[in-house]
Design a protein around this motif. Structure first.
Motif, PDB file in Angstrom:
ATOM      1  N   PRO A  91      11.395   8.836   1.816  1.00 41.86           N
ATOM      2  CA  PRO A  91      10.938  10.291   1.985  1.00 41.86           C
ATOM      3  C   PRO A  91      12.051  11.267   2.308  1.00 41.86           C
ATOM      4  O   PRO A  91      11.669  12.518   2.065  1.00 41.86           O
ATOM      5  CB  PRO A  91       9.923  10.045   3.415  1.00 41.86           C
ATOM      6  CG  PRO A  91       9.587   8.702   3.356  1.00 41.86           C
ATOM      7  CD  PRO A  91      10.744   7.987   2.822  1.00 41.86           C
ATOM      8  N   ASP A  92      13.225  10.997   2.771  1.00 39.46           N
ATOM      9  CA  ASP A  92      14.426  11.978   2.867  1.00 39.46           C
ATOM     10  C   ASP A  92      15.535  11.401   1.852  1.00 39.46           C
ATOM     11  O   ASP A  92      16.431  10.810   2.538  1.00 39.46           O
ATOM     12  CB  ASP A  92      14.626  12.028   4.564  1.00 39.46           C
ATOM     13  CG  ASP A  92      14.888  10.805   4.985  1.00 39.46           C
ATOM     14  OD1 ASP A  92      14.679   9.600   4.543  1.00 39.46           O
ATOM     15  OD2 ASP A  92      15.530  10.567   5.957  1.00 39.46           O
ATOM     16  N   PRO A  93      15.250  11.452   0.694  1.00 34.57           N
ATOM     17  CA  PRO A  93      16.409  10.764  -0.379  1.00 34.57           C
ATOM     18  C   PRO A  93      17.680  11.565   0.077  1.00 34.57           C
ATOM     19  O   PRO A  93      18.810  10.898  -0.297  1.00 34.57           O
ATOM     20  CB  PRO A  93      15.790  11.178  -1.614  1.00 34.57           C
ATOM     21  CG  PRO A  93      15.009  12.146  -1.603  1.00 34.57           C
ATOM     22  CD  PRO A  93      14.330  12.199  -0.140  1.00 34.57           C
ATOM     23  N   ASN A  94      17.817  12.843   0.183  1.00 39.71           N
ATOM     24  CA  ASN A  94      19.183  13.473   0.684  1.00 39.71           C
ATOM     25  C   ASN A  94      19.720  13.047   1.773  1.00 39.71           C
ATOM     26  O   ASN A  94      21.223  13.431   1.938  1.00 39.71           O
ATOM     27  CB  ASN A  94      19.122  15.029   0.543  1.00 39.71           C
ATOM     28  CG  ASN A  94      18.465  15.560  -0.779  1.00 39.71           C
ATOM     29  OD1 ASN A  94      18.841  15.382  -1.857  1.00 39.71           O
ATOM     30  ND2 ASN A  94      17.284  16.241  -0.689  1.00 39.71           N
ATOM     31  N   HIS A  95      19.293  12.131   2.760  1.00 41.70           N
ATOM     32  CA  HIS A  95      19.756  11.643   3.837  1.00 41.70           C
ATOM     33  C   HIS A  95      20.744  10.723   3.277  1.00 41.70           C
ATOM     34  O   HIS A  95      21.723  10.461   4.054  1.00 41.70           O
ATOM     35  CB  HIS A  95      18.946  11.196   4.796  1.00 41.70           C
ATOM     36  CG  HIS A  95      19.448  10.466   6.003  1.00 41.70           C
ATOM     37  ND1 HIS A  95      19.905  11.334   7.214  1.00 41.70           N
ATOM     38  CD2 HIS A  95      19.488   9.096   6.429  1.00 41.70           C
ATOM     39  CE1 HIS A  95      20.486  10.512   8.142  1.00 41.70           C
ATOM     40  NE2 HIS A  95      20.223   9.170   7.633  1.00 41.70           N
ATOM     41  N   GLY A  96      20.465   9.911   2.271  1.00 42.26           N
ATOM     42  CA  GLY A  96      21.298   8.844   1.951  1.00 42.26           C
ATOM     43  C   GLY A  96      20.600   7.457   2.260  1.00 42.26           C
ATOM     44  O   GLY A  96      19.563   7.171   2.671  1.00 42.26           O
ATOM     45  N   PHE A  97      21.289   6.231   1.698  1.00 38.54           N
ATOM     46  CA  PHE A  97      20.698   4.927   1.758  1.00 38.54           C
ATOM     47  C   PHE A  97      21.848   4.308   2.603  1.00 38.54           C
ATOM     48  O   PHE A  97      22.902   4.012   2.334  1.00 38.54           O
ATOM     49  CB  PHE A  97      20.638   4.431   0.378  1.00 38.54           C
ATOM     50  CG  PHE A  97      19.509   4.903  -0.200  1.00 38.54           C
ATOM     51  CD1 PHE A  97      18.070   4.266  -0.778  1.00 38.54           C
ATOM     52  CD2 PHE A  97      19.624   6.064  -1.214  1.00 38.54           C
ATOM     53  CE1 PHE A  97      17.132   5.008  -1.374  1.00 38.54           C
ATOM     54  CE2 PHE A  97      18.636   6.875  -1.886  1.00 38.54           C
ATOM     55  CZ  PHE A  97      17.405   6.182  -1.936  1.00 38.54           C
ATOM     56  N   TYR A  98      21.134   3.383   3.532  1.00 37.59           N
ATOM     57  CA  TYR A  98      22.010   2.408   4.307  1.00 37.59           C
ATOM     58  C   TYR A  98      22.296   1.346   3.497  1.00 37.59           C
ATOM     59  O   TYR A  98      21.649   0.448   2.885  1.00 37.59           O
ATOM     60  CB  TYR A  98      21.363   2.136   5.640  1.00 37.59           C
ATOM     61  CG  TYR A  98      21.233   3.651   6.537  1.00 37.59           C
ATOM     62  CD1 TYR A  98      22.424   3.781   7.604  1.00 37.59           C
ATOM     63  CD2 TYR A  98      20.341   4.473   6.526  1.00 37.59           C
ATOM     64  CE1 TYR A  98      22.353   4.769   8.390  1.00 37.59           C
ATOM     65  CE2 TYR A  98      20.361   5.461   7.531  1.00 37.59           C
ATOM     66  CZ  TYR A  98      21.251   5.661   8.147  1.00 37.59           C
ATOM     67  OH  TYR A  98      21.422   6.569   8.939  1.00 37.59           O
ATOM     68  N   VAL A  99      23.495   0.630   3.809  1.00 35.78           N
ATOM     69  CA  VAL A  99      23.994  -0.752   3.368  1.00 35.78           C
ATOM     70  C   VAL A  99      24.434  -1.433   4.704  1.00 35.78           C
ATOM     71  O   VAL A  99      24.964  -0.733   5.635  1.00 35.78           O
ATOM     72  CB  VAL A  99      25.400  -0.431   2.519  1.00 35.78           C
ATOM     73  CG1 VAL A  99      25.744  -1.815   2.174  1.00 35.78           C
ATOM     74  CG2 VAL A  99      25.018   0.351   1.343  1.00 35.78           C
ATOM     75  N   GLY A 100      23.908  -2.458   4.747  1.00 35.39           N
ATOM     76  CA  GLY A 100      24.010  -3.360   6.184  1.00 35.39           C
ATOM     77  C   GLY A 100      25.702  -3.493   6.400  1.00 35.39           C
ATOM     78  O   GLY A 100      26.496  -3.531   5.536  1.00 35.39           O
ATOM     79  N   SER A 101      25.750  -4.020   7.483  1.00 36.97           N
ATOM     80  CA  SER A 101      27.272  -4.238   7.988  1.00 36.97           C
ATOM     81  C   SER A 101      27.679  -5.432   7.530  1.00 36.97           C
ATOM     82  O   SER A 101      27.034  -6.478   7.308  1.00 36.97           O
ATOM     83  CB  SER A 101      27.146  -4.674   9.714  1.00 36.97           C
ATOM     84  OG  SER A 101      26.735  -3.212  10.025  1.00 36.97           O
ATOM     85  N   SER A 102      29.158  -5.587   7.238  1.00 36.77           N
ATOM     86  CA  SER A 102      29.898  -6.633   6.786  1.00 36.77           C
ATOM     87  C   SER A 102      30.073  -7.640   8.193  1.00 36.77           C
ATOM     88  O   SER A 102      29.908  -7.120   9.394  1.00 36.77           O
ATOM     89  CB  SER A 102      31.223  -6.514   6.131  1.00 36.77           C
ATOM     90  OG  SER A 102      31.079  -5.984   5.094  1.00 36.77           O
ATOM     91  N   VAL A 103      29.967  -8.928   8.096  1.00 38.92           N
ATOM     92  CA  VAL A 103      29.842  -9.892   9.079  1.00 38.92           C
ATOM     93  C   VAL A 103      31.323 -10.694   8.751  1.00 38.92           C
ATOM     94  O   VAL A 103      31.551 -11.206   7.855  1.00 38.92           O
ATOM     95  CB  VAL A 103      28.670 -10.996   8.971  1.00 38.92           C
ATOM     96  CG1 VAL A 103      28.738 -11.797  10.143  1.00 38.92           C
ATOM     97  CG2 VAL A 103      27.391 -10.066   8.845  1.00 38.92           C
ATOM     98  N   ILE A 104      31.999 -10.861   9.810  1.00 36.39           N
ATOM     99  CA  ILE A 104      33.405 -11.376   9.924  1.00 36.39           C
ATOM    100  C   ILE A 104      33.209 -12.427  10.864  1.00 36.39           C
ATOM    101  O   ILE A 104      33.200 -12.172  12.217  1.00 36.39           O
ATOM    102  CB  ILE A 104      34.410 -10.532  10.190  1.00 36.39           C
ATOM    103  CG1 ILE A 104      34.517  -9.480   9.119  1.00 36.39           C
ATOM    104  CG2 ILE A 104      35.744 -11.276  10.270  1.00 36.39           C
ATOM    105  CD1 ILE A 104      35.735  -8.205   9.365  1.00 36.39           C
TER     106      ILE A 104
END
Length: 639
Positions: free
Chosen positions: A520-533
């Motif tokens: 619904p708010d595409p201009n906010h952006g899309f989240y990518v999950g954290s890397s796991v170390i």
């Protein structure tokens, strides 16, 4: 027997036999009577009596060390309460702990640990119908879906490792879920989908949005934390929802899983309006099978509920470095949970051995040492099962008053960062930085990256550099994505040189989504999950490899296999990526223009087809109207 008057000798014989049986059952032997006389009614009273005897014989000391150290056999035997041989050992046990760690930044870190142990077997398909301390909702989930291990967390905020140090239990922002299924599950994907829907209802979260597009099957990361060396990763599923918002509706069902709920014990401090007015908040549930003895002859199911919170000095509005239970949680402690076998509060005083940095009130003489994250830490312990802890006011309100702000925090040995580089909305580059702050030792780390399918990775551009030189990974596992089916999965085993920064970069291309796939708010952006170390970091002290030894809960979650190292899991920041977004205002403009044209054109045509036209004579002038009035009064026809 003279009172029984029976006409039949048979009835007389039956009554006599019954009376003798009752009398024999009510009598006790002198030995049994003596045993009952020597055993107190309450085992806790016996423990207090033994402790009082030990104080009288051993002499008064200013400080006492908690029973986590190894004691001699005579002292241990004296401190144990006398228990009859016929008394059955309870099959479930509940413990609760609160760890408070003052941070050098002036903030304060509080970690709640609730552990429920239950000696039962879900793996053999046995139907369990009686639940005492273990929550029935989770027990039915384990039994129905053949779950071996389940780990779920809900986190609001990001843990600042360089300011706060390493947390006791790490978790990424948003929601994280990873599950090990038993080898009896035939269709893991269908079971995983059904399990996420059930957990979504239990914890009132958006876990039902977990599907194949954000689920991965790691090949090396996320090994089981309980018993059993499972190597078949077909039964492992891992997923994250980095945009999940944690709120009161997630905390309420989490508290209902506790045996005492939020009515007694440490759980009374979990007040939602205070917990969510903090810099960092994380709640988690971990279920796994564990061993009860070092030979692992008997096993139990462990349910561990953890809640970590960091209170900010400036956001609290206090204006001075002074903390108390009432200021943090708006409540004080009055009693322990009646169902808990252990209820304690630990205050980390490692950096404050002589009280030069902060003052702790009320003071306690009970101290404890534990190996935490490769370091030996000292804690002041408050045992809530002892009535002396609450004092005469029947209330415990711990107060930490800072005296000095001097002192530097030791940098964590392992730290990681992540960011997106590039310009435009077509291509970009993901940078992952891993810091090894050890001055002279190198160690390997296992990196896991799960990237959504709409970021198309160019795996041939993958580079790993350390100190300006190429660092070739010893193990790489890459599973490419499929559009709208599954994400990218990248796992690497990289050796980090001492006192270095290792950078991992990979380029990607942004995909153009369908207009129905945008948020619904595409201009906010899309989240990518954290890397796991994940890594085994060198320890400064010898770690304890005996997992069955009695020790605090916050130091016994990750199993330790080596004395020279300890396990650490680090999460990076989630990424916020902008995608090519169409002008969603254009459909609105088209709709408005179309409606206007239709209204004007169709309205005019409709009027022409439905309206009737009549010729209307022009109205007479004023003189003619006056003349007609006069003629009407005279009875003459109008003009």
């Amino acid at each position: 027997m003279a009172a029984y008057r029976c006409s039949s000798p048979v009835w007389l014989f039956i009554l006599c036999s019954f009376s003798v049986f009752i009398i024999a059952g009510s009598e006790e032997t002198p030995v049994a009577q003596e045993q009952h006389a020597n055993v107190p009614d309450n085992p806790q009273t016996a423990a207090e009596t033994a402790e009082q005897t030990e104080k009288e014989t051993g002499g008064a000391e200013e400080r006492r060390w908690e029973g986590t150290e190894v004691r001699d056999a005579a002292t241990q035997k004296q401190a144990e309460p006398v228990v009859l041989q016929s008394t059955p050992r309870p099959k479930d046990d509940f413990q609760e702990e609160l760890v408070v760690r003052p941070l050098h930044s002036g903030d304060i870190y509080a970690s709640f640990q609730f552990r429920t142990l239950w000696e039962t077997d879900f793996m053999r398909g046995n139907k369990v119908s009686h639940y005492r301390l273990f929550p029935k909702s989770l027990g039915q989930v384990i039994s129905k879906f053949s779950v071996r291990e389940l780990h779920i967390s809900f986190t609001q905020g990001y843990w600042r490792t360089m300011q706060w140090g390493q947390p006791y239990l790490p978790s990424p922002p948003g929601a994280e879920l990873w599950v090990w299924f038993q080898d009896s599950v035939t269709d893991v994907d269908a079971t995983w989908k059904e399990l996420t829907n059930v957990l979504s209802g239990i914890f009132c979260a958006s876990l039902n949005f977990i599907d194949s597009t954000n689920t991965v099957q790691p090949s090396a990361s996320f090994k089981p934390l309980g018993i059993g060396n499972v190597t078949d990763h077909r039964f492992l599923r891992y997923a994250t929802l980095p945009r999940e918002i944690v709120c009161t509706e997630n905390l309420t069902p989490w508290k209902k899983l506790l045996p005492c709920g939020s009515k007694a014990g440490l759980a009374v401090l979990l007040k939602s309006e205070k917990l969510f007015h903090s810099s960092f908040h994380s709640q988690a549930v971990h279920i796994r099978p564990v061993c009860q003895d070092w030979q692992c002859k008997t096993t139990s199911w462990e349910l561990r509920q953890t809640l970590n919170v960091v209170f900010d000095l400036h956001n609290s509005g206090q204006g001075k470095r002074e903390w108390s239970l009432f200021k943090m949680f708006s409540r004080t402690l009055t009693e322990a949970c009646p169902l808990a076998s252990s209820s304690k509060i630990y205050i980390d005083i490692t950096d404050n051995p002589e009280g030069e940095h902060f003052e702790l009130s009320p003071a306690t003489s009970l101290l404890s040492q534990a190996m935490v994250l490769g370091d030996r830490r000292t804690f002041s312990v408050y045992d809530l099962t002892q009535q002396d802890t609450f004092g005469s006011v029947r209330s415990l309100n711990l107060l930490i008053r800072w005296k000095s702000t001097e002192g530097d925090m030791l940098r964590p040995l392992l730290h990681a960062e992540r960011y997106v580089a590039g310009y435009g909305l077509q291509t970009g580059e993901i940078h992952t930085l891993m810091y090894n702050n050890h001055p002279y030792r190198s160690f390997p780390v296992l990196l896991l990256d799960s990237v959504p399918w709409y970021l198309r990775l160019y795996i041939h551009t993958l580079t790993v550099t350390s100190k300006g030189k190429d660092n070739k990974p010893s193990y790489i596992h890459y599973q490419p994505s499929k559009d709208r089916v599954r994400p990218h999965l990248l796992e690497m085993l990289v050796q980090l040189p001492p006192n270095s920064v290792t950078e991992v970069t990979v380029q990607f291309e942004r995909a153009l989504l369908k207009w129905t796939e945008y948020t619904p708010d595409p201009n906010h952006g899309f989240y990518v999950g954290s890397s796991v170390i994940s890594s085994l970091v060198p320890s400064t002290v010898a770690m304890d490899t005996n997992s069955t030894q009695e020790r605090p809960l916050f130091s016994s979650f990750f199993p330790c296999k080596e004395e020279s190292s300890y396990f650490v899991r680090v999460y990076t920041e989630p990424l916020l990526v902008n995608l090519p977004t169409p002008d969603f205002s254009m459909p609105y403009n088209v709709i408005c223009l179309t409606c206007t044209v239709v209204a004007v054109g169709y309205g005019s045509l409709y009027n022409l087809l439905t309206r009737s036209f009549q010729i209307e004579e022009p109205s007479p002038g004023l003189a003619k109207r006056i003349a007609n009035v006069i003629r009407k009064m005279r009875g003459v026809p109008p003009l």
